[in-house]
Design a protein around this motif. Structure first.
Motif, PDB file in Angstrom:
ATOM      1  N   ALA A  51     -33.699 -20.444  21.534  1.00 26.00           N
ATOM      2  CA  ALA A  51     -34.798 -21.111  20.826  1.00 26.00           C
ATOM      3  C   ALA A  51     -35.408 -22.223  21.666  1.00 26.00           C
ATOM      4  N   ALA A  52     -34.563 -22.930  22.413  1.00 29.11           N
ATOM      5  CA  ALA A  52     -35.040 -24.058  23.224  1.00 29.11           C
ATOM      6  C   ALA A  52     -35.705 -23.604  24.510  1.00 29.11           C
ATOM      7  N   GLY A  53     -35.419 -22.392  24.919  1.00 25.74           N
ATOM      8  CA  GLY A  53     -35.953 -21.917  26.195  1.00 25.74           C
ATOM      9  C   GLY A  53     -35.280 -22.591  27.378  1.00 25.74           C
ATOM     10  N   GLY A  54     -34.026 -22.988  27.202  1.00 29.71           N
ATOM     11  CA  GLY A  54     -33.294 -23.640  28.285  1.00 29.71           C
ATOM     12  C   GLY A  54     -32.109 -24.427  27.763  1.00 29.71           C
ATOM     13  N   ARG A  55     -31.660 -25.350  28.565  1.00 33.02           N
ATOM     14  CA  ARG A  55     -30.438 -26.121  28.320  1.00 33.02           C
ATOM     15  C   ARG A  55     -30.493 -26.918  27.015  1.00 33.02           C
ATOM     16  N   VAL A  56     -29.346 -26.961  26.321  1.00 30.64           N
ATOM     17  CA  VAL A  56     -29.196 -27.771  25.105  1.00 30.64           C
ATOM     18  C   VAL A  56     -27.867 -28.513  25.166  1.00 30.64           C
ATOM     19  N   VAL A  57     -27.772 -29.561  24.362  1.00 34.92           N
ATOM     20  CA  VAL A  57     -26.508 -30.271  24.163  1.00 34.92           C
ATOM     21  C   VAL A  57     -26.276 -30.401  22.665  1.00 34.92           C
ATOM     22  N   THR A  58     -25.020 -30.428  22.291  1.00 33.55           N
ATOM     23  CA  THR A  58     -24.660 -30.617  20.879  1.00 33.55           C
ATOM     24  C   THR A  58     -24.799 -32.097  20.553  1.00 33.55           C
ATOM     25  N   VAL A  59     -25.542 -32.415  19.495  1.00 30.54           N
ATOM     26  CA  VAL A  59     -25.690 -33.816  19.106  1.00 30.54           C
ATOM     27  C   VAL A  59     -25.076 -34.126  17.752  1.00 30.54           C
ATOM     28  N   ALA A  60     -24.851 -33.096  16.928  1.00 34.86           N
ATOM     29  CA  ALA A  60     -24.257 -33.360  15.615  1.00 34.86           C
ATOM     30  C   ALA A  60     -23.574 -32.127  15.068  1.00 34.86           C
ATOM     31  N   VAL A  61     -22.481 -32.381  14.399  1.00 39.85           N
ATOM     32  CA  VAL A  61     -21.851 -31.378  13.554  1.00 39.85           C
ATOM     33  C   VAL A  61     -22.174 -31.843  12.134  1.00 39.85           C
ATOM     34  N   ASN A  62     -23.158 -31.193  11.531  1.00 40.61           N
ATOM     35  CA  ASN A  62     -23.667 -31.628  10.232  1.00 40.61           C
ATOM     36  C   ASN A  62     -22.737 -31.248   9.085  1.00 40.61           C
ATOM     37  N   HIS A  63     -22.072 -30.108   9.246  1.00 37.76           N
ATOM     38  CA  HIS A  63     -21.205 -29.593   8.185  1.00 37.76           C
ATOM     39  C   HIS A  63     -20.176 -28.679   8.840  1.00 37.76           C
ATOM     40  N   PHE A  64     -18.945 -28.812   8.408  1.00 29.95           N
ATOM     41  CA  PHE A  64     -17.891 -27.928   8.919  1.00 29.95           C
ATOM     42  C   PHE A  64     -16.879 -27.738   7.817  1.00 29.95           C
ATOM     43  N   GLU A  65     -16.648 -26.502   7.428  1.00 27.43           N
ATOM     44  CA  GLU A  65     -15.739 -26.228   6.327  1.00 27.43           C
ATOM     45  C   GLU A  65     -14.829 -25.051   6.668  1.00 27.43           C
ATOM     46  N   PHE A  66     -13.523 -25.311   6.558  1.00 27.26           N
ATOM     47  CA  PHE A  66     -12.527 -24.250   6.736  1.00 27.26           C
ATOM     48  C   PHE A  66     -12.183 -23.708   5.358  1.00 27.26           C
ATOM     49  N   HIS A  67     -12.308 -22.403   5.183  1.00 26.14           N
ATOM     50  CA  HIS A  67     -11.985 -21.776   3.906  1.00 26.14           C
ATOM     51  C   HIS A  67     -10.582 -21.188   3.887  1.00 26.14           C
ATOM     52  N   ARG A  68     -10.200 -20.584   4.997  1.00 26.00           N
ATOM     53  CA  ARG A  68      -8.913 -19.889   5.093  1.00 26.00           C
ATOM     54  C   ARG A  68      -8.372 -20.015   6.513  1.00 26.00           C
ATOM     55  N   PRO A  69      -7.068 -19.884   6.687  1.00 23.17           N
ATOM     56  CA  PRO A  69      -6.520 -19.942   8.044  1.00 23.17           C
ATOM     57  C   PRO A  69      -6.843 -18.681   8.843  1.00 23.17           C
ATOM     58  N   VAL A  70      -6.737 -18.823  10.148  1.00 28.54           N
ATOM     59  CA  VAL A  70      -6.863 -17.698  11.078  1.00 28.54           C
ATOM     60  C   VAL A  70      -5.486 -17.496  11.685  1.00 28.54           C
ATOM     61  N   PHE A  71      -5.087 -16.239  11.817  1.00 31.03           N
ATOM     62  CA  PHE A  71      -3.757 -15.915  12.314  1.00 31.03           C
ATOM     63  C   PHE A  71      -3.829 -15.212  13.665  1.00 31.03           C
ATOM     64  N   VAL A  72      -2.760 -15.304  14.415  1.00 34.93           N
ATOM     65  CA  VAL A  72      -2.656 -14.596  15.685  1.00 34.93           C
ATOM     66  C   VAL A  72      -2.906 -13.108  15.427  1.00 34.93           C
ATOM     67  N   GLY A  73      -3.723 -12.519  16.264  1.00 31.45           N
ATOM     68  CA  GLY A  73      -4.051 -11.104  16.142  1.00 31.45           C
ATOM     69  C   GLY A  73      -5.321 -10.834  15.356  1.00 31.45           C
ATOM     70  N   ASP A  74      -5.811 -11.826  14.601  1.00 27.30           N
ATOM     71  CA  ASP A  74      -7.080 -11.635  13.888  1.00 27.30           C
ATOM     72  C   ASP A  74      -8.206 -11.449  14.903  1.00 27.30           C
TER      73      ASP A  74
END
Length: 133
Positions: A51-74
């Motif tokens: 979308a930017a047509g080039g380099r970007v940097v992360t400036v914010a994590v606006n929302h982050f939600e874990f619903h369930r665990p992830v297991f080895v092999g998933d």
């Protein structure tokens, strides 16, 4: 099926897809949340760069939600989609699905996040997103 479970989006291509490995686990044997967060950032950056047509940097994590665990092999698939493009910023939503025990085709939505990236020039200064004035 809980509200966090949704069907695996077969009509979409994931930004990245990985197998969770033993080296990605915390002391309890679950995949470490930081590993998932890192992969979410990588997955989100892919459509942001486009979308930017080039380099970007992360400036914010606006929302982050874990619903369930992830297991080895998933088999973990990260689906990223641009939700908003501003003058210099791109907001991306990432949904994460774990395909558990692939022979049983069990699938769960395990994480969702929204991140904001900023388009930058070669010196790391913000710049207008390509196509923006």
């Amino acid at each position: 099926m809980s509200s966090q479970d949704t069907a695996f989006p077969v009509e979409r291509q994931p930004s990245i897809r990985l197998v969770a490995m033993p080296s990605d686990t915390n002391p309890n044997g679950d995949v470490f949340g930081g590993w998932i967060m890192s992969q979410v950032d990588v997955a989100g950056s892919i459509p942001a760069v486009e979308a930017a047509g080039g380099r970007v940097v992360t400036v914010a994590v606006n929302h982050f939600e874990f619903h369930r665990p992830v297991f080895v092999g998933d088999v973990v698939s990260f689906f990223a989609e641009v939700k908003r493009v501003g003058r210099t910023s791109i907001t991306v939503e990432v949904q994460v699905f774990a395909q558990r025990y692939p022979t049983r085709r069990e699938c769960a939505k395990v994480t969702e996040a929204t991140l904001t990236y900023v388009a930058v020039d070669a010196e790391g200064r913000s710049r207008p997103v390509q196509g923006e004035a």
